[in-house]
Design a protein around this motif. Structure first.
Motif, PDB file in Angstrom:
ATOM      1  N   GLY A  86       0.813  -1.201   0.000  1.00 12.29           N
ATOM      2  CA  GLY A  86       0.000   0.000   0.000  1.00 12.29           C
ATOM      3  C   GLY A  86       0.851   1.256   0.000  1.00 12.29           C
ATOM      4  N   LYS A  87       2.070   1.133  -0.425  1.00 10.14           N
ATOM      5  CA  LYS A  87       2.996   2.249  -0.465  1.00 10.14           C
ATOM      6  C   LYS A  87       3.405   2.510  -1.915  1.00 10.14           C
ATOM      7  CE  LYS A  87       3.355   2.054   4.045  1.00 10.14           C
ATOM      8  NZ  LYS A  87       2.016   1.789   4.438  1.00 10.14           N
ATOM      9  N   SER A  88       3.878   3.700  -2.172  1.00  2.00           N
ATOM     10  CA  SER A  88       4.393   4.038  -3.482  1.00  2.00           C
ATOM     11  C   SER A  88       5.868   3.661  -3.527  1.00  2.00           C
ATOM     12  CB  SER A  88       4.224   5.537  -3.734  1.00  2.00           C
ATOM     13  OG  SER A  88       4.808   5.881  -4.951  1.00  2.00           O
ATOM     14  N   ILE A  89       6.192   2.735  -4.379  1.00  2.00           N
ATOM     15  CA  ILE A  89       7.580   2.303  -4.530  1.00  2.00           C
ATOM     16  C   ILE A  89       7.972   2.513  -5.983  1.00  2.00           C
ATOM     17  CG2 ILE A  89       9.162   0.346  -4.477  1.00  2.00           C
ATOM     18  CD1 ILE A  89       7.647  -0.682  -2.071  1.00  2.00           C
ATOM     19  N   THR A  90       9.087   3.149  -6.191  1.00  7.48           N
ATOM     20  CA  THR A  90       9.565   3.457  -7.523  1.00  7.48           C
ATOM     21  C   THR A  90      10.955   2.867  -7.702  1.00  7.48           C
ATOM     22  OG1 THR A  90       8.335   5.534  -7.496  1.00  7.48           O
ATOM     23  CG2 THR A  90      10.108   5.351  -9.100  1.00  7.48           C
ATOM     24  N   VAL A  91      11.181   2.300  -8.864  1.00 10.59           N
ATOM     25  CA  VAL A  91      12.507   1.790  -9.207  1.00 10.59           C
ATOM     26  C   VAL A  91      13.071   2.694 -10.289  1.00 10.59           C
ATOM     27  CG1 VAL A  91      13.786  -0.121 -10.227  1.00 10.59           C
ATOM     28  CG2 VAL A  91      11.884  -0.586  -8.677  1.00 10.59           C
ATOM     29  N   ILE A 151      18.076  12.382  -9.795  1.00  6.08           N
ATOM     30  CA  ILE A 151      17.910  11.438  -8.684  1.00  6.08           C
ATOM     31  C   ILE A 151      17.667  12.195  -7.375  1.00  6.08           C
ATOM     32  CG2 ILE A 151      19.024   9.613  -7.328  1.00  6.08           C
ATOM     33  CD1 ILE A 151      20.570   8.914  -9.943  1.00  6.08           C
ATOM     34  N   LYS A 152      18.389  13.289  -7.150  1.00  6.70           N
ATOM     35  CA  LYS A 152      18.200  14.079  -5.925  1.00  6.70           C
ATOM     36  C   LYS A 152      16.764  14.589  -5.818  1.00  6.70           C
ATOM     37  CE  LYS A 152      22.876  15.710  -5.035  1.00  6.70           C
ATOM     38  NZ  LYS A 152      23.778  16.886  -5.013  1.00  6.70           N
ATOM     39  N   LYS A 153      16.218  15.088  -6.918  1.00  7.53           N
ATOM     40  CA  LYS A 153      14.836  15.584  -6.902  1.00  7.53           C
ATOM     41  C   LYS A 153      13.864  14.454  -6.562  1.00  7.53           C
ATOM     42  CE  LYS A 153      15.628  19.366 -10.083  1.00  7.53           C
ATOM     43  NZ  LYS A 153      15.613  19.751 -11.484  1.00  7.53           N
ATOM     44  N   LEU A 154      14.115  13.279  -7.098  1.00  3.94           N
ATOM     45  CA  LEU A 154      13.245  12.137  -6.831  1.00  3.94           C
ATOM     46  C   LEU A 154      13.350  11.703  -5.364  1.00  3.94           C
ATOM     47  CD1 LEU A 154      11.256  10.280  -8.300  1.00  3.94           C
ATOM     48  CD2 LEU A 154      13.156   8.773  -8.814  1.00  3.94           C
ATOM     49  N   ILE A 155      14.564  11.646  -4.841  1.00  8.65           N
ATOM     50  CA  ILE A 155      14.788  11.256  -3.438  1.00  8.65           C
ATOM     51  C   ILE A 155      14.003  12.163  -2.497  1.00  8.65           C
ATOM     52  CG2 ILE A 155      16.529  11.295  -1.583  1.00  8.65           C
ATOM     53  CD1 ILE A 155      18.511  10.117  -3.647  1.00  8.65           C
ATOM     54  N   GLN A 156      13.957  13.441  -2.788  1.00  6.17           N
ATOM     55  CA  GLN A 156      13.286  14.413  -1.914  1.00  6.17           C
ATOM     56  C   GLN A 156      11.781  14.184  -1.820  1.00  6.17           C
ATOM     57  OE1 GLN A 156      14.545  18.267  -3.351  1.00  6.17           O
ATOM     58  NE2 GLN A 156      16.693  17.715  -3.109  1.00  6.17           N
ATOM     59  N   THR A 157      11.212  13.346  -2.696  1.00  4.31           N
ATOM     60  CA  THR A 157       9.763  13.109  -2.687  1.00  4.31           C
ATOM     61  C   THR A 157       9.371  11.845  -1.925  1.00  4.31           C
ATOM     62  OG1 THR A 157       9.728  11.847  -4.769  1.00  4.31           O
ATOM     63  CG2 THR A 157       9.569  14.250  -4.929  1.00  4.31           C
ATOM     64  N   ILE A 194      18.732  14.417   4.437  1.00  2.43           N
ATOM     65  CA  ILE A 194      17.420  15.067   4.454  1.00  2.43           C
ATOM     66  C   ILE A 194      16.695  14.577   5.700  1.00  2.43           C
ATOM     67  CG2 ILE A 194      15.238  15.336   3.220  1.00  2.43           C
ATOM     68  CD1 ILE A 194      16.861  14.592   0.640  1.00  2.43           C
ATOM     69  N   ASP A 195      16.244  15.493   6.532  1.00  3.88           N
ATOM     70  CA  ASP A 195      15.655  15.134   7.831  1.00  3.88           C
ATOM     71  C   ASP A 195      14.513  14.133   7.740  1.00  3.88           C
ATOM     72  OD1 ASP A 195      17.439  16.709   9.210  1.00  3.88           O
ATOM     73  OD2 ASP A 195      16.092  18.438   9.332  1.00  3.88           O
ATOM     74  N   SER A 196      13.683  14.222   6.724  1.00  3.82           N
ATOM     75  CA  SER A 196      12.476  13.389   6.645  1.00  3.82           C
ATOM     76  C   SER A 196      12.665  12.109   5.835  1.00  3.82           C
ATOM     77  CB  SER A 196      11.329  14.195   6.034  1.00  3.82           C
ATOM     78  OG  SER A 196      11.687  14.606   4.720  1.00  3.82           O
ATOM     79  N   VAL A 197      13.904  11.803   5.426  1.00  2.00           N
ATOM     80  CA  VAL A 197      14.155  10.653   4.554  1.00  2.00           C
ATOM     81  C   VAL A 197      15.073   9.650   5.239  1.00  2.00           C
ATOM     82  CG1 VAL A 197      15.069   9.907   2.308  1.00  2.00           C
ATOM     83  CG2 VAL A 197      13.866  12.093   2.490  1.00  2.00           C
TER      84      VAL A 197
END
Length: 167
Positions: A13-18, A62-68, A124-127
């Motif tokens: 039930g989570k969003s997982i991206t490869v 990749i950095k932009k994607l990681i932040q999401t 990143i604090d939330s990651v």
């Protein structure tokens, strides 16, 4: 850089991206290094904070994607190691290691490489960022794939359940 959903994990039930085939020049050259004509070879995962022109677009994407995301799993395959989680020695990573180890997941702390995708994610604090080493580079079979998917599920479930504790 192309990102695709991973259907094997949709049950969470989570969003997982490869992010698939980040290093196409390296894949073509059969090396982990990012190789392009007329450029020095660079290991993308050891040059993640680099401003090198040949890596900058890929790294920025990749950095932009990681932040999401809340959890980032950088998957590697090694020729001769057991399935394990590789972490650094930051306070956040020591908490992650403790939680995963208590859940029976093999972990190793590795402080010599700090210029990595995992390091960036953990800055990143939330990651939460981890590297997962999967055994058997070049040794693909359905049984190994099933074992590795089970291992990844266990790691991701444990991190998801422990997210608040880690943060």
């Amino acid at each position: 850089v192309k990102a695709v959903a991973l259907s094997d994990f949709q049950h969470l039930g989570k969003s997982i991206t490869v992010i698939n085939a980040i290093n196409k020049p390296g894949l073509i050259a059969n090396t982990r290094e990012y190789k392009e004509p007329d450029h020095n070879s660079k290991d993308l995962n050891r040059s993640f904070f680099s401003e090198e022109p040949q890596l900058k677009d890929t790294v920025d994407t990749i950095k932009k994607l990681i932040q999401t995301y809340k959890i980032v799993v950088d998957v590697h395959s090694s020729p001769a190691c057991k399935n394990m989680v590789l972490l650094g020695n930051t306070q956040k990573e020591l908490v992650i290691k403790n939680i995963l180890t208590n859940a029976g997941i093999p972990c190793v702390s590795w402080s010599s490489t700090t210029d990595t995708i995992r390091s960036y994610a953990n800055s990143i604090d939330s990651v939460i960022g981890i590297t997962v080493e999967l055994n058997g580079m070049g040794q693909v079979s359905q049984q190994k794939l099933d074992e590795e998917i089970k291992f990844l599920r266990t790691v991701i479930n444990t991190l998801t359940e422990s997210y608040q504790e880690i943060m």
